[in-house]
Design a protein around this motif. Structure first.
Motif, PDB file in Angstrom:
ATOM      1  N   GLU C 130       0.812  -1.214   0.000  1.00 53.94           N
ATOM      2  CA  GLU C 130       0.000   0.000   0.000  1.00 53.94           C
ATOM      3  C   GLU C 130       0.850   1.271   0.000  1.00 53.94           C
ATOM      4  O   GLU C 130       0.591   2.212  -0.736  1.00 53.94           O
ATOM      5  CB  GLU C 130      -0.904  -0.028   1.238  1.00 53.94           C
ATOM      6  CG  GLU C 130      -1.879   1.131   1.316  1.00 53.94           C
ATOM      7  CD  GLU C 130      -2.611   1.103   2.663  1.00 53.94           C
ATOM      8  OE1 GLU C 130      -3.125   2.143   3.077  1.00 53.94           O
ATOM      9  OE2 GLU C 130      -2.641   0.012   3.292  1.00 53.94           O
ATOM     10  N   GLY C 134       2.910   0.070  -4.113  1.00 57.76           N
ATOM     11  CA  GLY C 134       1.752   0.543  -4.866  1.00 57.76           C
ATOM     12  C   GLY C 134       2.024   1.817  -5.644  1.00 57.76           C
ATOM     13  O   GLY C 134       1.896   1.831  -6.885  1.00 57.76           O
ATOM     14  N   PRO C 135       2.401   2.868  -4.984  1.00 60.86           N
ATOM     15  CA  PRO C 135       2.666   4.128  -5.692  1.00 60.86           C
ATOM     16  C   PRO C 135       3.715   3.982  -6.789  1.00 60.86           C
ATOM     17  O   PRO C 135       3.571   4.545  -7.877  1.00 60.86           O
ATOM     18  CB  PRO C 135       3.165   5.040  -4.573  1.00 60.86           C
ATOM     19  CG  PRO C 135       2.558   4.485  -3.320  1.00 60.86           C
ATOM     20  CD  PRO C 135       2.476   3.008  -3.528  1.00 60.86           C
ATOM     21  N   ASP C 137       4.450   1.287  -8.460  1.00 63.40           N
ATOM     22  CA  ASP C 137       3.859   0.551  -9.579  1.00 63.40           C
ATOM     23  C   ASP C 137       2.929   1.440 -10.390  1.00 63.40           C
ATOM     24  O   ASP C 137       2.877   1.335 -11.628  1.00 63.40           O
ATOM     25  CB  ASP C 137       3.083  -0.674  -9.056  1.00 63.40           C
ATOM     26  CG  ASP C 137       4.033  -1.799  -8.654  1.00 63.40           C
ATOM     27  OD1 ASP C 137       5.246  -1.643  -8.862  1.00 63.40           O
ATOM     28  OD2 ASP C 137       3.562  -2.825  -8.137  1.00 63.40           O
ATOM     29  N   GLU C 138       2.212   2.293  -9.705  1.00 60.47           N
ATOM     30  CA  GLU C 138       1.314   3.195 -10.432  1.00 60.47           C
ATOM     31  C   GLU C 138       2.093   4.080 -11.391  1.00 60.47           C
ATOM     32  O   GLU C 138       1.697   4.302 -12.539  1.00 60.47           O
ATOM     33  CB  GLU C 138       0.504   4.064  -9.462  1.00 60.47           C
ATOM     34  CG  GLU C 138      -0.780   3.399  -8.991  1.00 60.47           C
ATOM     35  CD  GLU C 138      -1.551   2.753 -10.138  1.00 60.47           C
ATOM     36  OE1 GLU C 138      -1.784   3.423 -11.169  1.00 60.47           O
ATOM     37  OE2 GLU C 138      -1.903   1.551 -10.024  1.00 60.47           O
ATOM     38  N   LYS C 141       3.115   2.033 -14.301  1.00 58.69           N
ATOM     39  CA  LYS C 141       1.987   1.730 -15.193  1.00 58.69           C
ATOM     40  C   LYS C 141       1.554   2.956 -15.990  1.00 58.69           C
ATOM     41  O   LYS C 141       1.097   2.836 -17.139  1.00 58.69           O
ATOM     42  CB  LYS C 141       0.820   1.146 -14.392  1.00 58.69           C
ATOM     43  CG  LYS C 141       1.101  -0.293 -13.958  1.00 58.69           C
ATOM     44  CD  LYS C 141      -0.142  -1.026 -13.491  1.00 58.69           C
ATOM     45  CE  LYS C 141      -0.419  -0.740 -12.034  1.00 58.69           C
ATOM     46  NZ  LYS C 141      -1.555  -1.548 -11.520  1.00 58.69           N
ATOM     47  N   ALA C 142       1.724   4.125 -15.396  1.00 58.72           N
ATOM     48  CA  ALA C 142       1.385   5.350 -16.134  1.00 58.72           C
ATOM     49  C   ALA C 142       2.251   5.444 -17.387  1.00 58.72           C
ATOM     50  O   ALA C 142       1.769   5.754 -18.489  1.00 58.72           O
ATOM     51  CB  ALA C 142       1.604   6.575 -15.232  1.00 58.72           C
ATOM     52  N   ARG C 145       1.073   2.902 -19.890  1.00 60.51           N
ATOM     53  CA  ARG C 145      -0.183   3.307 -20.540  1.00 60.51           C
ATOM     54  C   ARG C 145       0.092   4.294 -21.666  1.00 60.51           C
ATOM     55  O   ARG C 145      -0.503   4.215 -22.739  1.00 60.51           O
ATOM     56  CB  ARG C 145      -1.128   3.927 -19.503  1.00 60.51           C
ATOM     57  CG  ARG C 145      -2.292   3.001 -19.150  1.00 60.51           C
ATOM     58  CD  ARG C 145      -3.334   3.683 -18.287  1.00 60.51           C
ATOM     59  NE  ARG C 145      -2.806   4.074 -16.987  1.00 60.51           N
ATOM     60  CZ  ARG C 145      -2.809   3.291 -15.915  1.00 60.51           C
ATOM     61  NH1 ARG C 145      -3.291   2.063 -15.993  1.00 60.51           N
ATOM     62  NH2 ARG C 145      -2.299   3.720 -14.783  1.00 60.51           N
ATOM     63  N   ASP C 160      -0.146  -5.115 -15.022  1.00 55.66           N
ATOM     64  CA  ASP C 160       0.445  -5.753 -13.833  1.00 55.66           C
ATOM     65  C   ASP C 160       1.315  -6.938 -14.255  1.00 55.66           C
ATOM     66  O   ASP C 160       2.392  -7.150 -13.705  1.00 55.66           O
ATOM     67  CB  ASP C 160      -0.666  -6.234 -12.890  1.00 55.66           C
ATOM     68  CG  ASP C 160      -1.296  -5.067 -12.149  1.00 55.66           C
ATOM     69  OD1 ASP C 160      -0.537  -4.305 -11.518  1.00 55.66           O
ATOM     70  OD2 ASP C 160      -2.533  -4.924 -12.201  1.00 55.66           O
TER      71      ASP C 160
END
Lengths: 199, 199, 199, 199
Positions: C130, C134-135, C137-138, C141-142, C145, C160
């Motif tokens: 968390e 998490g951050p 990975d975000e 992923k950005a 994308r 993921d």
DNA sequence: TAATAAGCGAGACGGTACGTCGGGTCTTCAC
DNA sequence: GTGAAGACCCGACGTACCGTCTCGCTTATTA
């Protein structure tokens, strides 16, 4: 120049003081003197620890005062020994009562706790003699003086010594658990004492 | 069926045992009984704490044994009171010596510590009477019996009571610090006792 | 109804909290995670052990938070991957940097310690995902994308899974020490991943 | 000149060795790796502590060997992957089985313990690769080589890298508990890998 | 066939760290 | 502006294990 901020006795909360002494007394009976802690007293009394430390210097002092208060409550105020004119009978009555008190478990724990404090802290010992033992001894000596005047006791007897001989063996037997605290033993001490100090 | 794994005494290290008792004795003298900790004893003795817990159930037991060992060393083994034929002189000699010992600060701390243990722990009290007080009392009673045979003491006197009357006041005065332990006080106790138990 | 007296976070000492985390972090680097003890942390931080036990449930939790704090300090706040428009170049840059970080002994010890905690304690694992993973990975992923929109990555790729394929081999090689963490290996992983997920 | 008296392997008690490994294995399952102690292993195995210290350098080594023995027992000796000619089907079968094994709580605890040891001790990591992972990887690579010869896999693919891509994500997901170990995930990893390394 | 030496079980030992209790001090907040 | 509440630093508690060290007692060669 002392920085020690002394608390102001005028502002002291009687409510807290009483709750603390009562809690201390109750805990001694429940868990034994050695296991009583300031924290437990404070918690039981619903009081902050600081309030205890503000007014007493040590655990011993709290315990001491709590038992002292108890004893003084019991006495009421004036103490006097019976005086029927028969010294031997009067002393045996008192000594048997004393022996019975020591033998009573309800009294044993707190008196033992009090004794421990006295033994370890000369300051408390002095207070004890002044506030508790002294008055009691005076009452006893008053009775003995009457006996001297009645010719039942040597006129030149050292009354402090008489009390020592009378009470110390009983006290020691209790403290060391070196023998039973029977009425017979109480009687024997009176007999010995009177024999030693007869006119 | 007890699950308690008891240590095997055969494997016990005499070296550690001795170091622990010695450390305990030294610390009592240095910091006072109340402030002696198991940790400090272990550290001083160069021993793990577990070695103490393995062989003694409590701090009191260690302290007790350390002082007991000390006393037994001092005695050597045989104890006997002087017997010059003059009971009064012999007793006064012994009582004055006892008073002097109690007054000696080097003895005060450990004996006081020992007394505290006895008072708080009936088990230790029993051990104390068996291993230390008993033999001493026997020696004293042997001297008193000789006096009875010589007609200096009532033939029917209860010798335990005689010892109580003789020693208890001194002991109590020391324990409560309720007065000085002078030779005069020692003498007075002998006088009182002899008066009470003369033939 | 829970009786557990929970400490009051409002009264918590920020000074102690910080000293503890800092001490923990320092000790991990000096003696290795396995040999860090609560006692040592407390001593180093100039803090009572109880203050640690009051606020953390275990050594692991302290260590975890100390490293987490370290990582979050390092990041500053916002995390973003480079985006030059060339996905392959950008990923290789990042992967080479990651490999270098794992290879740096100064990072190895704490990250390994953190990993041990996560592996052993599902609760900490959740916190880790968390608050840290998490951050990050975000952010990754950005970037991916953006690549999808630019047609450099299959539009239906599970991002993921892409991250798993990209990072897991590197992570495992580091954790198991099953091979060197070279730039070439980092590049190879990028190549494989892009091949697997090309449009 | 070394004084270190090395134990003679010829005299080693197979009975003790087996009991120790068995006890270690059982305890890991019962109390978790972190709480297993040498004392507990010795007690459970009915063995003196020295017998453990004589043959293993650390708790980790015992645990490691106990699990290694377990795994080797399970294998029997020869390891070989299925080869139906259909690479995708064969790999999915194996990967699903692996995922199921990791998900089985009975395997989770010991494998996790083993992993902790490897992560913390480079020496054990080397042993692990040599004795356990190596042979398994060889078997897997043999299957992959057959696939290369059949033209189902790029002829120039680095088979170690193929294995990394195939297994690492699953391993990491298990270790970090970062997601469920479903058959679908196993299949996805096979798909990705085959896509990345197709001829 | 004895003696002799190794491994072995057992477990005491000097230690380190554990997690808890309580001591006495200090600060915050409610009445 | 006292007093409850309780966090803080600290020291000691009694316990669990560590790794080392004897003890006797099998075993299993070696003289």
């Amino acid at each position: 120049m002392s920085d020690a901020r002394k608390p102001d006795p005028a502002r002291r909360s009687e409510r807290s003081r009483h709750a603390i002494l009562e809690a201390a007394r109750a805990l001694i009976g429940e868990v034994g003197y050695g296991k009583v802690s300031i924290e437990a007293i404070a918690a039981r009394a619903g009081v902050g620890k600081q309030t205890i430390y503000r007014w007493w210097p040590s655990k011993g002092a709290v315990v001491f005062e709590s038992i002292l208060a108890l004893s003084q409550d019991a006495e009421g105020g004036e103490v006097a020994l019976p005086d029927t004119g028969d010294l031997e009978a009067d002393l045996k009555l008192v000594m048997r009562a004393t022996a019975a008190e020591f033998a009573d478990p309800a009294f044993d724990a707190p008196i033992r706790a009090l004794t421990m404090e006295i033994v370890n802290d000369p300051g408390l010992a002095a207070q004890y003699h002044e506030r508790l033992a002294g008055p009691l001894d005076e009452a006893k000596k008053a009775r003995l003086r009457a006996a001297q005047e009645a010719g039942q006791l040597a006129a030149d007897a050292d009354l402090d010594l008489v009390l020592d001989v009378l009470y110390s063996p009983l006290h020691r037997r209790w403290l060391h658990r070196s023998g039973p605290l029977t009425p017979e033993y109480a009687d024997a001490l009176v007999d010995v004492t009177l024999r030693a100090f007869r006119p």
